[in-house]
Design a protein around this motif. Sequence first.
Motif, PDB file in Angstrom:
ATOM      1  N   LEU A   2       0.918  -1.329  -0.212  1.00 26.60           N
ATOM      2  CA  LEU A   2       0.002   0.051   0.099  1.00 26.60           C
ATOM      3  C   LEU A   2       0.772   1.143  -0.028  1.00 26.60           C
ATOM      4  N   VAL A   3       0.771   2.095  -1.044  1.00 27.08           N
ATOM      5  CA  VAL A   3       1.351   3.118  -1.068  1.00 27.08           C
ATOM      6  C   VAL A   3       0.520   4.584  -1.288  1.00 27.08           C
ATOM      7  N   GLN A   4       0.687   5.895  -0.966  1.00 23.15           N
ATOM      8  CA  GLN A   4       0.097   6.800  -1.088  1.00 23.15           C
ATOM      9  C   GLN A   4       0.384   7.249  -2.607  1.00 23.15           C
ATOM     10  N   ALA A   5      -0.827   8.085  -3.255  1.00 23.69           N
ATOM     11  CA  ALA A   5      -0.406   8.856  -4.575  1.00 23.69           C
ATOM     12  C   ALA A   5       0.819   9.426  -4.664  1.00 23.69           C
ATOM     13  N   TYR A  43      12.615  -7.068 -12.575  1.00 26.19           N
ATOM     14  CA  TYR A  43      12.211  -5.784 -11.631  1.00 26.19           C
ATOM     15  C   TYR A  43      11.052  -5.106 -12.449  1.00 26.19           C
ATOM     16  N   LEU A  44      10.416  -4.196 -11.609  1.00 23.88           N
ATOM     17  CA  LEU A  44       9.518  -3.212 -12.204  1.00 23.88           C
ATOM     18  C   LEU A  44       9.547  -2.018 -11.036  1.00 23.88           C
ATOM     19  N   GLN A  45      10.452  -0.808 -11.462  1.00 22.58           N
ATOM     20  CA  GLN A  45      10.392   0.343 -10.517  1.00 22.58           C
ATOM     21  C   GLN A  45       9.204   1.231 -10.944  1.00 22.58           C
ATOM     22  N   MET A  46       8.328   1.469 -10.059  1.00 20.62           N
ATOM     23  CA  MET A  46       7.155   2.249 -10.320  1.00 20.62           C
ATOM     24  C   MET A  46       7.329   3.474  -9.300  1.00 20.62           C
ATOM     25  N   ASN A  47       7.382   4.788 -10.079  1.00 18.62           N
ATOM     26  CA  ASN A  47       7.576   6.092  -9.620  1.00 18.62           C
ATOM     27  C   ASN A  47       6.035   6.758  -9.882  1.00 18.62           C
ATOM     28  N   SER A  48       5.719   7.727  -9.143  1.00 18.60           N
ATOM     29  CA  SER A  48       4.485   8.672  -9.287  1.00 18.60           C
ATOM     30  C   SER A  48       3.297   7.677  -9.626  1.00 18.60           C
ATOM     31  N   LEU A  49       3.087   7.103  -8.642  1.00 14.70           N
ATOM     32  CA  LEU A  49       2.106   5.960  -8.517  1.00 14.70           C
ATOM     33  C   LEU A  49       0.624   6.799  -8.511  1.00 14.70           C
ATOM     34  N   TYR A  96      11.303 -22.251 -26.880  1.00 12.37           N
ATOM     35  CA  TYR A  96      12.510 -22.879 -26.210  1.00 12.37           C
ATOM     36  C   TYR A  96      12.403 -24.639 -26.350  1.00 12.37           C
ATOM     37  N   GLY A  97      13.417 -25.127 -26.965  1.00  4.66           N
ATOM     38  CA  GLY A  97      13.257 -26.447 -27.084  1.00  4.66           C
ATOM     39  C   GLY A  97      12.343 -26.965 -28.241  1.00  4.66           C
ATOM     40  N   GLY A  98      11.911 -25.888 -28.952  1.00  5.53           N
ATOM     41  CA  GLY A  98      10.703 -26.298 -30.183  1.00  5.53           C
ATOM     42  C   GLY A  98       9.511 -26.052 -29.757  1.00  5.53           C
ATOM     43  N   ARG A  99       9.274 -25.544 -28.483  1.00  5.06           N
ATOM     44  CA  ARG A  99       7.987 -25.364 -27.775  1.00  5.06           C
ATOM     45  C   ARG A  99       7.709 -24.064 -27.231  1.00  5.06           C
ATOM     46  N   TRP A 100       6.333 -23.710 -27.440  1.00  6.10           N
ATOM     47  CA  TRP A 100       5.995 -22.310 -26.631  1.00  6.10           C
ATOM     48  C   TRP A 100       5.930 -22.464 -25.304  1.00  6.10           C
ATOM     49  N   LEU A 101       6.485 -21.899 -24.585  1.00  2.00           N
ATOM     50  CA  LEU A 101       6.355 -21.874 -23.083  1.00  2.00           C
ATOM     51  C   LEU A 101       5.739 -20.482 -22.597  1.00  2.00           C
ATOM     52  N   SER A 102       5.031 -20.649 -21.501  1.00  2.56           N
ATOM     53  CA  SER A 102       4.566 -19.364 -20.873  1.00  2.56           C
ATOM     54  C   SER A 102       4.367 -19.611 -19.421  1.00  2.56           C
ATOM     55  N   TYR A 103       4.988 -18.759 -18.530  1.00  2.00           N
ATOM     56  CA  TYR A 103       4.959 -19.128 -17.164  1.00  2.00           C
ATOM     57  C   TYR A 103       4.319 -17.766 -16.363  1.00  2.00           C
ATOM     58  N   TRP A 104       3.601 -18.048 -15.290  1.00  2.00           N
ATOM     59  CA  TRP A 104       3.122 -16.903 -14.490  1.00  2.00           C
ATOM     60  C   TRP A 104       3.441 -17.135 -13.241  1.00  2.00           C
ATOM     61  N   GLY A 105       3.598 -15.973 -12.359  1.00  2.00           N
ATOM     62  CA  GLY A 105       3.651 -15.944 -10.873  1.00  2.00           C
ATOM     63  C   GLY A 105       2.394 -15.736 -10.313  1.00  2.00           C
ATOM     64  N   GLN A 106       2.251 -15.999  -8.994  1.00  2.00           N
ATOM     65  CA  GLN A 106       0.924 -15.903  -8.381  1.00  2.00           C
ATOM     66  C   GLN A 106       0.257 -14.546  -8.197  1.00  2.00           C
ATOM     67  N   GLY A 107       1.218 -13.627  -8.571  1.00  2.00           N
ATOM     68  CA  GLY A 107       0.715 -12.020  -8.352  1.00  2.00           C
ATOM     69  C   GLY A 107       1.147 -11.450  -7.069  1.00  2.00           C
ATOM     70  N   THR A 108       1.175  -9.991  -7.143  1.00  2.00           N
ATOM     71  CA  THR A 108       1.385  -9.110  -5.911  1.00  2.00           C
ATOM     72  C   THR A 108       0.528  -8.057  -6.021  1.00  2.00           C
ATOM     73  N   GLN A 109      -0.197  -7.806  -4.947  1.00  2.00           N
ATOM     74  CA  GLN A 109      -1.111  -6.740  -4.764  1.00  2.00           C
ATOM     75  C   GLN A 109      -0.431  -5.436  -4.654  1.00  2.00           C
ATOM     76  N   VAL A 110      -0.805  -4.552  -5.507  1.00  2.00           N
ATOM     77  CA  VAL A 110      -0.361  -2.962  -5.627  1.00  2.00           C
ATOM     78  C   VAL A 110      -1.669  -2.249  -5.136  1.00  2.00           C
ATOM     79  N   THR A 111      -1.744  -1.365  -4.145  1.00  2.00           N
ATOM     80  CA  THR A 111      -2.659  -0.569  -3.915  1.00  2.00           C
ATOM     81  C   THR A 111      -2.293   0.872  -3.489  1.00  2.00           C
ATOM     82  N   VAL A 112      -2.821   1.842  -4.534  1.00  2.00           N
ATOM     83  CA  VAL A 112      -2.424   3.313  -4.403  1.00  2.00           C
ATOM     84  C   VAL A 112      -3.774   4.045  -3.961  1.00  2.00           C
ATOM     85  N   SER A 113      -3.277   4.585  -2.639  1.00  2.00           N
ATOM     86  CA  SER A 113      -4.330   5.535  -2.029  1.00  2.00           C
ATOM     87  C   SER A 113      -4.332   6.909  -2.522  1.00  2.00           C
TER      88      SER A 113
END
Length: 119
Positions: free
Chosen positions: A11-14, A79-85, A101-118
């Motif tokens: 959680l971060v302020q605008a 990384y993702l640096q986020m300024n002036s949110l 990769y290796g002749g196949r299309w691969l796609s991987y996802w993380g579980q996610g992280t919440q960003v809240t800007v007040s």
Amino acid sequence: QVQLVESGGGLVQAGGSLRLSCAASGTMVNNLDMGWYRQAPGKQRELVAGIRRGGYTNYADSVKGRFTIARDNAKNTLYLQMNSLKPEDTAVYYCNAAGWYGGRWLSYWGQGTQVTVSS
């Protein structure tokens, strides 16, 4: 198989800043393109920023000039640096690694992280 683990949300302020990290297991991820996506409640997941394995970057218009994507191949970390949110940046942020990769299309996802800007 690649596992992605995001961290750094909160959680971060605008006008404030946050830095998201995405730690990847293994070195195969260095052969893939990577990116940050976000999904706000009731909206579709959208690309925020991407970085090719060669270093080329692209950004959504809404974050240009405020966000910076970077990758450290030695640490297998994205990384993702986020300024002036803004309140409209509030969303769950996901890390993605994808490519051929290796002749196949691969796609991987993380579980996610919440960003809240007040306001």
